[in-house]
Scaffold this active site. Structure first.
Site, short mmCIF file in Angstrom:
data_model
loop_
_atom_site.label_atom_id
_atom_site.label_comp_id
_atom_site.label_asym_id
_atom_site.label_seq_id
_atom_site.Cartn_x
_atom_site.Cartn_y
_atom_site.Cartn_z
N TYR A 34 32.09 30.86 128.62
CA TYR A 34 31.66 29.54 128.18
C TYR A 34 32.58 28.98 127.08
O TYR A 34 32.17 28.16 126.28
CB TYR A 34 30.23 29.58 127.64
N LYS B 224 32.04 44.55 132.84
CA LYS B 224 32.40 44.68 134.25
C LYS B 224 33.87 45.10 134.30
O LYS B 224 34.71 44.49 134.96
CB LYS B 224 32.15 43.36 134.98
N ASP C 156 26.36 45.09 137.09
CA ASP C 156 25.57 45.19 138.32
C ASP C 156 24.64 46.41 138.27
O ASP C 156 23.46 46.32 138.63
CB ASP C 156 26.47 45.23 139.56
N ASP D 14 23.49 36.03 129.45
CA ASP D 14 22.70 34.88 129.86
C ASP D 14 21.86 35.24 131.09
O ASP D 14 20.66 34.96 131.15
CB ASP D 14 23.63 33.70 130.16
N ASP E 180 17.46 36.44 131.28
CA ASP E 180 16.45 35.81 132.14
C ASP E 180 15.76 36.86 133.01
O ASP E 180 14.54 36.79 133.22
CB ASP E 180 17.10 34.74 133.03
#
Length: 358
Positions: A138, A189, A222, A246, A250
């Protein structure tokens, strides 16, 4: 008596409803404890302002907020305004100039709320997710070329700096150290993203040497979704990039029972600019104006803000009131499977605040 200047930015959709509910609860707390007052200034920044003026907030909006002790934010986003315009025009336009580089999202199963995970109860899921909040995916670097042509190209460049990674990693280790289990999981990752994510791994190892009392491990993002779902008790404090955290936060909110109870703080740990506190549920225009938005996330967010402002006793009072209310199924809003309304929950929390003797 201490006076805290609070900038209230309700924003869009249910943000307007829950911020008003939060301000009512904060006023009741200030009246109850009597050792601080709140000087609240409301700002009409959001999508409606964008439709009127072409901008979600003034050009000097972030600078206007520097005079406040904290920012109480509702939500941003509207069905008829592209999401990237609202996000970059308001929330990120505040977070980035004020260097709120640590996004902190506590997650746990509150009393009376049922996790969708089988056999998982209160105490089995109690996490703090620390999200790098200033760079990564971002950072705003990239562009589009050859628009409308077959060879049109769009780039989104993830920026990872040693300074940015080290400061969020140190912050996350400090958070882990402050919690009873002293356990941190670093999420990357790095098998596929061999530059930025490998740098994250390397700096995590370097910083870990300064925190010998903190146990830490590393997960690929993952695999982390599997661990969160199947082995929630194995986790405590989690640190990840802007995008990964982010998404994971959630998921965490859903696993704890509802995104309607999930708070967050956008923190400037240096104190050189105010921090911003917001529920993570978004503007939710599908229920806007129906009076059924769950205000619990906003109340928990208000507790985080009070803690940040140096009012830990009042913050704890509010959390106990929240837990007392969520324990009663009659006070569950539709997102929790109940029929209670926003006003019902707000009144119940205020009553619990006023009636508690501690």
């Amino acid at each position: 008596m201490k006076t805290y200047r609070i900038a209230a930015i309700p924003g869009d959709g249910i943000g307007i409803e829950v911020v008003e509910a939060g301000l009512q609860v904060l006023a009741a707390l200030a009246e109850r404890d009597g050792d601080f007052t709140l000087d609240v200034e409301r700002f009409d920044w959001g999508s409606e302002r964008y439709k009127r003026t072409g901008a979600l907030m003034p050009k000097d909006g972030a600078d206007q907020l520097r005079a406040f002790d904290a920012i109480f934010f509702g939500a941003v986003g509207a069905p008829d305004v592209p999401d990237h315009l609202t996000l970059w025009g308001l929330r990120l336009a505040i977070c980035q100039p004020l260097d709120q580089f640590a996004n902190v999202r506590p997650t746990r199963i509150l009393p009376g709320i049922t996790s969708p995970l089988r056999g998982v109860d209160e105490g089995d899921l109690d996490w703090v997710i620390v999200r790098e909040n200033s760079e990564g995916e971002y950072a705003g670097q990239g562009g589009r070329s050859h628009r409308g042509l077959p060879q049109e190209v769009a780039t989104e460049v993830s920026i990872f700096t040693r300074a940015g990674i080290e400061r969020i990693m140190r912050y996350a280790f400090e958070v882990a150290r402050s919690r009873p289990r002293k356990l941190l999981t670093v999420v990357t990752k790095s098998n596929a993203q061999r530059y930025g994510m490998v740098l994250w791994d390397e700096i995590a190892r370097e910083v870990a040497a300064d925190f010998p009392d903190v146990t830490w491990d590393k997960m690929l993002v993952d695999a982390m979704t599997v661990r969160m779902t199947l082995h929630p008790k194995s986790l405590d404090t989690i640190v990840a990039t802007n995008l990964h955290a982010d998404i994971l936060s959630d998921l965490a909110a859903a696993l704890a029972g509802s995104i309607g109870v999930a708070p967050t703080g956008n923190i400037n740990p240096t104190g050189r600019a105010p921090s911003m506190f917001e529920p993570i549920h978004g503007s939710a225009f599908d229920i806007t104006g129906k009076g059924i938005a769950n205000p619990i996330a906003t109340f928990w967010t208000a507790s985080m803000m009070l803690e940040h402002l140096g009012q830990p006793h009042t913050a704890a009072t509010l959390m106990r009131a929240i837990e007392r209310v969520t324990a009663d199924p009659a006070l569950h809003t539709p997102d929790l499977g109940g029929t209670a309304r926003t006003d019902d929950v707000t009144r119940a929390v205020i009553d619990a605040v006023r009636g508690r003797n501690d």
